[in-house]
Design an enzyme around this catalytic site. Structure first.
Site, PDB file in Angstrom:
ATOM      1  N   GLN A  50      23.007  50.083  18.100  1.00  0.00           N
ATOM      2  CA  GLN A  50      21.625  49.822  18.522  1.00  0.00           C
ATOM      3  C   GLN A  50      21.260  48.362  18.337  1.00  0.00           C
ATOM      4  O   GLN A  50      20.621  47.757  19.207  1.00  0.00           O
ATOM      5  CB  GLN A  50      20.665  50.721  17.741  1.00  0.00           C
ATOM      6  CG  GLN A  50      20.832  52.196  18.049  1.00  0.00           C
ATOM      7  CD  GLN A  50      19.944  53.068  17.199  1.00  0.00           C
ATOM      8  OE1 GLN A  50      19.092  52.587  16.454  1.00  0.00           O
ATOM      9  NE2 GLN A  50      20.130  54.375  17.291  1.00  0.00           N
ATOM     10  N   ASP A  64      26.744  60.300  13.473  1.00  0.00           N
ATOM     11  CA  ASP A  64      25.795  61.394  13.661  1.00  0.00           C
ATOM     12  C   ASP A  64      26.386  62.756  13.343  1.00  0.00           C
ATOM     13  O   ASP A  64      25.654  63.746  13.277  1.00  0.00           O
ATOM     14  CB  ASP A  64      25.287  61.399  15.106  1.00  0.00           C
ATOM     15  CG  ASP A  64      24.356  60.250  15.402  1.00  0.00           C
ATOM     16  OD1 ASP A  64      23.612  59.832  14.488  1.00  0.00           O
ATOM     17  OD2 ASP A  64      24.364  59.749  16.543  1.00  0.00           O
ATOM     18  N   ARG A  80      11.117  55.018   9.942  1.00  0.00           N
ATOM     19  CA  ARG A  80      12.442  54.410  10.008  1.00  0.00           C
ATOM     20  C   ARG A  80      12.352  52.894  10.196  1.00  0.00           C
ATOM     21  O   ARG A  80      11.499  52.396  10.931  1.00  0.00           O
ATOM     22  CB  ARG A  80      13.247  55.055  11.131  1.00  0.00           C
ATOM     23  CG  ARG A  80      13.778  56.409  10.692  1.00  0.00           C
ATOM     24  CD  ARG A  80      13.700  57.466  11.753  1.00  0.00           C
ATOM     25  NE  ARG A  80      14.653  57.228  12.822  1.00  0.00           N
ATOM     26  CZ  ARG A  80      14.689  57.947  13.946  1.00  0.00           C
ATOM     27  NH1 ARG A  80      13.809  58.904  14.138  1.00  0.00           N
ATOM     28  NH2 ARG A  80      15.582  57.691  14.866  1.00  0.00           N
TER      29      ARG A  80
END
Length: 450
Positions: free
Chosen positions: A178, A328, A131
């Site tokens: 994030q 999500d 990632r």
């Protein structure tokens, strides 16, 4: 054994279920749990945490805080204590920091380390190592940190924090809590004001918790987006943190109850932070019978109980601007869409391409394996619903992604034939005890994964 065959040791099969019923409490919110440990490590004194999610991702963050010098303890009653070292007080870890499968933990701690003059190596499992970390490397480099990473900014990587952290104003090119949190964490040890400008507002757990710990942080709407400004070098004061239930985890029993005929469940104590509640808004628009009860505030977060009853769903166009509040939950929404009447369009979700797996591709593949027509594009998908009559019977390749696994196990409970996922062990990264909880509601699973 082919790639699509279930492993006899880690595969799990969901079988058509009788009506689900009962009252449950899902594990603590993962995003808040990560932050409680991190901010506790930066406060001077003891931070007491109740309801911490004890999944693998959060436990990796707890161990990381220990390696950076904080004392982190679990008590016999299930509460946790973090004895922090203060901003600027972190020590250089003697060993690499292993984040397992946790992109949240890795990116947030990169921000933490970037604001300290120490060097740390970040490692993770095969999925995390694929990632991209460039989205945090770029702004943190502007603040004075130095990175040595694999091609494409991937882990394992070594980070040397700034000797004198520079406050910056950064307009984030992506809607990512994030990225925002990593910059603010680095900004805690910078003189002056650090500002992040978000094109689309994202979950605000970091801002809420910073205020609770005593930092000065302001938000206002600017011409280019939401501006979040933090005054650096505060002294954080410990405060008790009660972690509410995770709405992303609650999504799975909620969707299962909507889909399995005759079901009625109550999910207690989940956060309905407006930056996290997009799925529930969407399911209601599709006709889902979801009653919000006992609304209250706990630890600075809005919390409520949900009563959910089986419902006939109708396909809708999900507004792209809602993506940040439910990013999500799209795999399990796609499963709900498979049972709805008509098409459900989900666009503006390119971010799913760089999650634990390529979640657009993995979801589309799983739907097709179970007889559902889906049209996939670069940043979205259109699911053709079957009005409650989903064939099932497929084997789903999870690509080591816990949310893909749980989503298709939910499908199997309401489909005509069982649905098997090839690997269910990684579910413990975010939802330990998932199968035990679901079996307690009446779900039928064949296999050993917990």
């Amino acid at each position: 054994m082919t790639a699509s065959s279930p492993s006899p040791h880690t595969g799990l099969t969901a079988e058509p279920s009788r009506a689900l019923g009962g009252t449950i409490r899902v594990p603590g919110d993962k995003s808040i749990s990560h932050r409680a440990l991190i901010f506790g490590a930066l406060a001077v004194g003891e931070t007491r945490i109740t309801g911490l999610l004890e999944g693998e991702d959060v436990l990796a963050t707890a161990e990381t805080m220990r390696r950076l010098g904080a004392q982190v303890r679990r008590h016999a009653d299930g509460t946790w204590s973090v004895f922090g070292v203060g901003i600027g007080g972190l020590c250089e870890p003697a060993e690499p920091l292993d984040f397992g499968n946790s992109g949240t933990g890795a990116r947030l701690v990169m921000g933490l380390v970037a604001g300290h003059p120490i060097t740390a190596t970040f490692i993770g499992d095969a999925s995390l190592s694929r990632r991209p970390m460039g989205r945090v490397i770029t702004p943190l480099s502007e603040m004075g940190a130095h990175f040595h990473a694999r091609e494409g900014g991937r882990m394992p990587l070594t980070l040397t924090g700034a000797r004198r952290t520079l406050p910056i104003t950064y307009r984030s090119p992506v809607a990512s809590a994030q990225v925002k949190s990593a910059i603010l964490l680095a900004g805690l040890n910078a003189p002056g004001v650090t500002t992040v400008i978000e094109p689309v507002p994202t979950r605000d757990h970091t801002e809420r918790m910073l205020r609770a710990f005593g930092a000065h942080i302001e938000t206002r709407q600017g011409k280019d987006g939401l501006e979040i400004s933090l005054t650096g070098e505060p002294e954080l004061t410990p405060c008790p943190i009660a972690v509410p239930g995770d709405p992303s985890s609650a999504a799975f029993p909620v969707v299962a109850a909507l889909l399995v005929p005759g079901s009625e469940i109550v999910v207690q104590g989940i956060t309905l932070n407006p930056h996290r509640a997009g799925l529930y808004t969407t399911l209601k628009e599709m006709g889902g019978d979801i009653e919000v009860m006992n609304q209250r505030e706990e630890g600075g977060e809005p919390v409520a109980d949900l009563r959910v009853r089986h419902s006939r769903l109708t396909g809708i166009d999900v507004p792209p601007e809602r993506a940040a509040s439910m990013i999500d939950e799209y795999p399990v929404l796609a499963v709900a869409a498979a049972f709805a009447e008509g098409e459900t369009r989900m666009m503006g979700i390119h971010e799913l391409r760089v999650k634990e797996s390529d979640r657009i591709a993995a979801t589309a593949s799983g739907l097709r394996a179970n007889g559902i027509k889906v049209h996939e594009s670069d940043d979205g998908m259109v699911v053709e619903g079957r009005s409650g009559m989903v064939d099932g019977g497929g084997h789903v390749v999870t690509h080591m992604d816990h949310r893909i696994a749980m989503s298709f196990l939910v499908m199997g409970l309401a489909a005509q034939k069982p649905v098997t996922v090839d690997d269910a062990l990684m579910i413990a990264t975010s939802f330990p005890g998932f199968t035990t909880l679901m079996r307690g509601l009446g779900a039928s699973f064949a296999g050993q994964a917990q």
